[in-house]
Design a protein around this motif. Structure first.
Motif, short mmCIF file in Angstrom:
data_model
loop_
_atom_site.label_atom_id
_atom_site.label_comp_id
_atom_site.label_asym_id
_atom_site.label_seq_id
_atom_site.Cartn_x
_atom_site.Cartn_y
_atom_site.Cartn_z
N GLY A 18 2.44 -12.18 8.54
CA GLY A 18 2.06 -11.80 7.17
C GLY A 18 3.03 -10.78 6.60
N ASP A 19 3.19 -10.80 5.27
CA ASP A 19 4.10 -9.86 4.60
C ASP A 19 3.28 -8.65 4.17
OD1 ASP A 19 5.91 -8.55 2.98
OD2 ASP A 19 6.69 -10.39 2.05
N VAL A 20 3.34 -7.57 4.97
CA VAL A 20 2.56 -6.37 4.66
C VAL A 20 3.51 -5.19 4.52
CG1 VAL A 20 0.38 -7.13 5.68
CG2 VAL A 20 2.05 -6.04 7.15
N ARG A 21 3.41 -4.46 3.43
CA ARG A 21 4.38 -3.39 3.11
C ARG A 21 3.62 -2.09 2.86
NH1 ARG A 21 8.21 -6.89 -1.11
NH2 ARG A 21 8.21 -8.83 0.13
N TYR A 22 3.87 -1.10 3.73
CA TYR A 22 3.18 0.19 3.63
C TYR A 22 4.16 1.30 3.28
CZ TYR A 22 -1.01 -2.00 5.44
OH TYR A 22 -2.11 -2.80 5.57
N ASP A 73 0.84 -1.20 0.00
CA ASP A 73 0.00 0.00 0.00
C ASP A 73 0.87 1.25 0.00
OD1 ASP A 73 -1.89 2.15 0.87
OD2 ASP A 73 -3.25 0.44 1.04
N ASN A 74 0.47 2.23 -0.82
CA ASN A 74 1.22 3.50 -0.88
C ASN A 74 1.13 4.29 0.41
OD1 ASN A 74 1.80 3.02 -3.53
ND2 ASN A 74 0.14 4.29 -4.33
N ARG A 75 0.03 4.10 1.11
CA ARG A 75 -0.18 4.90 2.32
C ARG A 75 0.59 4.32 3.49
NH1 ARG A 75 -6.45 4.05 2.24
NH2 ARG A 75 -5.60 1.99 1.72
N ALA A 76 0.86 5.19 4.48
CA ALA A 76 1.46 4.71 5.72
C ALA A 76 0.33 4.16 6.59
CB ALA A 76 2.14 5.86 6.44
N VAL A 77 0.67 3.22 7.48
CA VAL A 77 -0.33 2.63 8.38
C VAL A 77 -1.09 3.74 9.12
CG1 VAL A 77 -0.60 1.30 10.52
CG2 VAL A 77 0.87 0.44 8.68
N GLU A 78 -0.33 4.75 9.58
CA GLU A 78 -0.93 5.83 10.37
C GLU A 78 -1.98 6.60 9.56
OE1 GLU A 78 -0.67 5.90 13.35
OE2 GLU A 78 -1.51 7.86 13.87
N GLU A 79 -1.72 6.76 8.27
CA GLU A 79 -2.67 7.51 7.43
C GLU A 79 -4.01 6.76 7.32
OE1 GLU A 79 -1.10 8.39 3.54
OE2 GLU A 79 -3.08 9.00 2.79
N ILE A 80 -3.92 5.45 7.14
CA ILE A 80 -5.17 4.66 7.01
C ILE A 80 -5.89 4.64 8.35
CG2 ILE A 80 -6.15 2.44 6.31
CD1 ILE A 80 -3.63 1.85 4.79
N ARG A 81 -5.08 4.53 9.42
CA ARG A 81 -5.66 4.42 10.76
C ARG A 81 -6.43 5.67 11.18
NH1 ARG A 81 -4.87 5.15 15.72
NH2 ARG A 81 -3.16 6.60 15.41
#
Ligand code: PHB
Length: 403
Positions: free
Chosen positions: A124-128, A35-43
């Protein structure tokens, strides 16, 4: 350049991408989420907050939560109905009594946090926070997703299948369209938007209030004991920052006014935004080795809170067909995805459109104003006074059984 080989490359790490990755993991299928967004942005991006019965089951019964901590079940609020408010009075629609089902108030941001935590816990392989994401070689046996990480280092992830769970500004949607000359894009624009606020105030009502007034629609939703979420219909070009707290409250009060003693509790407005409002469906939802899930393939207006529920329903079907296709090494299995997913999408499109038109004021329709207002009141009165009418609302709101 680093290279990773996986079975399913998932573009988009919102609730749809993460839920799919979680379900695939349980079926023994590897995936990488990007995902292009950072975790914090989605949160911190506020979205709707209502989960249908089957969405709650999907979260509670597939191992998202550790034993003893059931997120949505322990922290969410179970709502057995909603209020429809018109003509200055509220009318309760009792889902429990009508269809034996409830919904849960549990914000999408919390769903995201829970799913993200589950993927991290399960390795899981999750890349932000990546950029320049592109999907390549879709014509071959091994498509690739390429991107640059936050340090500018290039990466590629090659996979048997690619899933676009990349939201309403999807890049994957355009790739499906390019590869499918017979594709269709169905749009419905509306001449209004929603003004959404978060405020520091106590709850005004035990359940959500959907209100129709001559000034337009309003919705009283909730977040916690001390923070509430509310919306009112506005012009799409409205500048949210130009509205003072006083102006917001007097507009909401006017739309909720009545003679039955209902009191809208006010407080400091801590966030204000204008939300886009449209219906959209792209079909087919897949092409060859590329499949779409959630907002990438369809958008609903927020009335009825179907967006996240549809996305989760997509992932349930998708996990099943992807697992079968990979196990049998047969892409033909994927052909059933569009058809199965669309059956629910169009029901939800109708439901969201119907709730929208029943409760909103159509601007610019002055010639029909009197007729439209009285017709809307006729529709709402027949709905709340008929078990058949109320049952249709209860069934649609709590969600149709999974096909
Ligand atoms: C919300 O709480 O944000 C919400 C609830 C119901 C809707 C839309 C949004 O229909």
């Amino acid at each position: 350049m680093t290279s990773t080989r996986t079975q399913v490359a998932i573009v988009g790490g919102g609730p749809a991408g993460l839920m799919l990755s979680h379900l695939l993991d349980r079926a023994g299928v590897d995936s990488v989420v990007m995902d292009n967004r950072a975790v914090e942005e989605i949160r911190t991006t506020h979205r709707a907050g209502i989960l249908e019965r089957d969405s709650v089951r999907l979260l509670a019964e597939t191992g998202v939560y550790e034993a003893g901590r059931e997120g949505v079940i322990t922290d969410g609020d179970r709502h057995g109905g909603i209020y429809l408010r018109f003509g200055g009075e509220s009318h309760h629609i009792d889902f429990e009594e009508l269809v034996g089902a409830s919904v849960w108030l549990y914000p999408q941001t919390d769903v995201f946090v829970d799913l993200h935590a589950a993927r991290v816990r399960d390795g899981g392989d999750v890349r932000y926070g990546i950029s320049g994401t592109a999907v390549r070689d879709l014509g071959g046996d091994l498509p690739r997703v390429t991107y640059d990480d936050a340090e500018g280092v290039p990466h590629e992830v090659s996979a048997d299948l690619v899933v676009g769970a990349d939201g309403s500004r999807s890049i994957c949607r355009d790739l499906v369209a390019q590869r499918e000359p017979g594709h269709r894009r169905h749009f419905r624009e509306y001449p209004f938007a929603w003004f959404g606020i978060l405020c520091e105030a106590p709850r005004s009502s035990p359940e959500l209030v959907y209100a129709r007034s001559d000034r337009g629609f309003a919705l009283i939703s909730q977040r916690t004991d001390s923070v509430q979420r509310m919306y009112f219909q506005c012009d799409p070009s409205e500048d949210a920052s130009s509205w003072s707290d006083d102006r917001i409250w007097s507009e909401l009060q006017a739309r909720l006014a009545g003679s039955d003693g209902f009191q809208l509790k006010e407080g400091r407005v801590i966030e204000r935004t204008v939300l886009p409002f449209r219906s959209f469906v792209q079909t087919p939802m897949h092409s060859g080795r590329l499949l779409l899930a959630g907002d990438a393939a369809h958008t609903v207006p927020p009335t009825g809170a179907k967006g996240l529920n549809l996305a989760l329903a997509d992932t349930r079907v998708l996990a099943e067909v992807v697992e079968q296709a990979l196990r049998k090494d047969d892409l033909e299995v994927l052909a059933s995805y569009t058809q199965r997913a669309l059956a629910r999408v169009w029901k939800a499109q109708h439901f969201s459109y119907w709730m929208t038109t029943m409760l909103h004021r159509a601007p610019g329709e002055e010639a029909h104003r009197g007729f439209d207002e009285l017709r809307q009141l006729g529709e709402l009165t027949s709905l709340v006074s008929s078990e058949a009418g109320s049952t249709y609302l209860a069934e649609g709101y709590t969600g149709w059984p999974t096909a």
